[in-house]
Design an enzyme around this catalytic site. Structure first.
Site, PDB file in Angstrom:
ATOM      1  N   GLY A  23     -30.645  34.977 -19.978  1.00 62.75           N
ATOM      2  CA  GLY A  23     -31.791  34.190 -19.545  1.00 62.75           C
ATOM      3  C   GLY A  23     -31.646  33.835 -18.075  1.00 62.75           C
ATOM      4  O   GLY A  23     -31.831  32.690 -17.671  1.00 62.75           O
ATOM      5  N   HIS A  24     -31.299  34.844 -17.291  1.00 62.59           N
ATOM      6  CA  HIS A  24     -31.195  34.654 -15.847  1.00 62.59           C
ATOM      7  C   HIS A  24     -31.194  36.021 -15.157  1.00 62.59           C
ATOM      8  O   HIS A  24     -31.057  37.056 -15.812  1.00 62.59           O
ATOM      9  CB  HIS A  24     -29.937  33.850 -15.484  1.00 62.59           C
ATOM     10  CG  HIS A  24     -28.662  34.489 -15.907  1.00 62.59           C
ATOM     11  ND1 HIS A  24     -27.885  34.005 -16.932  1.00 62.59           N
ATOM     12  CD2 HIS A  24     -28.018  35.585 -15.455  1.00 62.59           C
ATOM     13  CE1 HIS A  24     -26.833  34.764 -17.086  1.00 62.59           C
ATOM     14  NE2 HIS A  24     -26.891  35.738 -16.208  1.00 62.59           N
ATOM     15  N   GLY A  25     -31.329  35.976 -13.840  1.00 57.90           N
ATOM     16  CA  GLY A  25     -31.218  37.180 -13.029  1.00 57.90           C
ATOM     17  C   GLY A  25     -30.135  36.996 -11.992  1.00 57.90           C
ATOM     18  O   GLY A  25     -29.662  35.870 -11.769  1.00 57.90           O
TER      19      GLY A  25
END
Ligand code: TYD
Length: 159
Positions: free
Chosen positions: A74-76
């Site tokens: 849930g991130h980049g």
């Protein structure tokens, strides 16, 4: 494993994908030495720096004891490169460039998925006892993260 590319229908999203980090995502097959002879049995896989991984490995971490319903990631990342391996069990990896999403099912410990920078990622559907091994090109750096999807979309020019 689903590595299908979206069909080229000529729309804006498809034109985006050729220059997308999704085009760099690939399966990396690792050596597998099967030894069925007694007293050994089982398989052995090894990873050598400079040989199997397309970056210098500066960090290794692993996810384990993840409950079945949990979603990790849930991130980049702005610059981080990773190779993600299902060391044990199985899970799904979703990669998103802000325009297209691709889903991968990992359930073997003799291959990994190369994840270049600038992709939003989620990990889900962890099987009981699964272990997700991550080889990373940099040490941990919170400033390399996009923690909010809206920030990521802005960074890729989608919002
Ligand atoms: P995070 O990257 O958000 O985990 P995931 O993507 O698997 O859900 O990290 C969770 C926490 O662990 C966060 O507080 C940062 C910390 N962390 C480190 O200190 N070092 C690391 O190498 C990693 C990957 C995370």
């Amino acid at each position: 494993m689903d590595i299908a590319r979206p069909l080229d229908s000529g729309n804006a999203a498809d034109q985006q994908i050729s220059g997308s980090p999704l085009a760099q995502v690939r399966r990396i097959d690792l050596p597998r030495i099967a030894d069925p002879s007694a007293p050994h049995g089982g398989n052995l896989t090894f990873i050598e720096g400079g040989e199997h991984i397309p970056f210098d490995i500066r960090r290794i971490y692993y996810l384990y004891d993840v409950p079945g319903g949990a979603v990790r990631g849930g991130h980049g990342h702005k610059a981080l490169q990773q190779v993600i391996i299902a060391l044990s069990g199985s899970f799904s990896l979703i990669l998103d460039d802000g325009y297209e999403r691709q889903r991968f099912y990992l359930n073997r410990s003799y291959y990994g998925i190369y994840v270049p920078p600038m992709l939003w990622r989620e990990l889900e559907n962890f099987s009981s006892g699964s272990v997700c091994l991550v080889l990373a090109s940099e040490r941990y750096d919170e400033s390399d993260y996009y923690r909010q999807y809206a920030d990521f979309l802005r960074a890729v020019g989608r919002a």
